[in-house]
Design a protein around this motif. Structure first.
Motif, mmCIF file in Angstrom:
data_model
loop_
_atom_site.group_PDB
_atom_site.id
_atom_site.type_symbol
_atom_site.label_atom_id
_atom_site.label_comp_id
_atom_site.label_asym_id
_atom_site.label_seq_id
_atom_site.Cartn_x
_atom_site.Cartn_y
_atom_site.Cartn_z
ATOM 1 N N ILE A 94 0.847 -1.188 0.000
ATOM 2 C CA ILE A 94 0.000 0.000 0.000
ATOM 3 C C ILE A 94 0.887 1.244 0.000
ATOM 4 O O ILE A 94 1.804 1.361 0.821
ATOM 5 N N TYR A 96 0.923 5.610 -0.010
ATOM 6 C CA TYR A 96 0.094 6.775 0.297
ATOM 7 C C TYR A 96 0.025 7.675 -0.928
ATOM 8 O O TYR A 96 1.028 8.223 -1.384
ATOM 9 N N SER A 98 -2.858 8.210 -4.597
ATOM 10 C CA SER A 98 -3.585 7.353 -5.538
ATOM 11 C C SER A 98 -3.414 7.821 -6.979
ATOM 12 O O SER A 98 -4.292 7.638 -7.811
ATOM 13 N N HIS A 109 -3.522 4.613 -1.536
ATOM 14 C CA HIS A 109 -4.370 5.091 -0.443
ATOM 15 C C HIS A 109 -4.731 6.535 -0.755
ATOM 16 O O HIS A 109 -3.860 7.411 -0.805
ATOM 17 N N MET A 122 -11.477 4.880 5.136
ATOM 18 C CA MET A 122 -10.172 4.677 4.511
ATOM 19 C C MET A 122 -10.424 4.139 3.103
ATOM 20 O O MET A 122 -11.078 3.113 2.930
ATOM 21 N N LEU A 124 -8.949 2.741 -0.494
ATOM 22 C CA LEU A 124 -7.838 2.152 -1.245
ATOM 23 C C LEU A 124 -8.295 1.870 -2.670
ATOM 24 O O LEU A 124 -9.421 1.430 -2.894
ATOM 25 N N LEU A 179 -13.310 0.489 5.701
ATOM 26 C CA LEU A 179 -12.360 0.331 4.594
ATOM 27 C C LEU A 179 -13.163 0.220 3.312
ATOM 28 O O LEU A 179 -14.049 -0.624 3.183
#
Length: 209
Positions: A94, A96, A98, A109, A122, A124, A179
């Motif tokens: 993952i 940080y 996008s 993220h 959150m 993703l 999530l």
């Protein structure tokens, strides 16, 4: 004179055709490279590695204040953890942010959305043809585990939605730790997909590192 003009036109046409072929070949090679790289970042894990007993899954959650105090805030573009998907036997990094730079390397993220354990949403996202190419196999009741430097956070899938690509309701704030995992849909669509495949999961367990 006419022969000279014809020869010149033919030469220009030949150069244009060769240039187009070169651009097309380069595009194919570059896309193939990023496709292979995107797939290669997904690590395989045995299914049982991510299987937890009910007692382990439903640990008492730390207070929001405590979880936030423990959170490590990554820099933009930094890899700060992994998403483990037991159903798919996959472990994916993952990052940080996008933007395409992050999505080429793993899962992105979305900025200004919650971090693991926080009472908010959150978000993703990942490409449907690389890291999330098997996401369509996920069902209600499956689990996602987010591993970070501060702890391990377990989420239980509660809902799956298919929405228009411009639907922004999937990234709105939530009153509890949630999530949201997003990828393009349909999975086999050629070109820019018109919809989004959205998985919503609630935090059910947290364990500090």
């Amino acid at each position: 004179m006419l022969n000279f003009i014809r020869k010149r036109r033919m030469a220009i046409q030949t150069i244009v055709i060769l240039l187009l072929l070169f651009i097309g070949l380069t595009t194919v090679i570059v896309n193939a490279y990023w496709f292979v790289k995107g797939i290669s970042v997904v690590e395989s894990i045995p299914h049982e590695v991510n299987e937890s007993t009910p007692e382990q899954l439903f640990q008492p959650l730390a207070s929001t204040e405590e979880v936030q105090r423990q959170q490590y805030k990554p820099a933009y573009g930094e890899q700060y953890g992994h998403l483990l998907i037991s159903k798919l036997e996959a472990k994916i990094p993952i990052f940080y942010g996008s933007e395409e730079e992050q999505l080429k390397q793993g899962i992105g993220h979305m900025e200004r959305t919650a971090f693991p354990g926080e009472n908010n949403n959150m978000v993703l996202s990942g490409h449907r043809d690389t890291v999330f190419r098997h996401l369509g196999k996920i069902e209600k009741g499956d689990t996602f585990v987010v591993e970070t430097k501060t702890g391990t956070f377990t989420y239980l899938v509660k809902k799956i939605r298919i929405v228009d690509k411009n639907n922004r309701t999937v990234i709105v704030p939530k009153p509890k730790a949630t999530l949201t995992v997003i990828t393009c849909y349909p999975f086999g669509f050629i070109g820019n997909a018109p919809k989004r495949f959205v998985v919503l999961a609630d935090l059910i367990g947290e364990k500090a590192s």
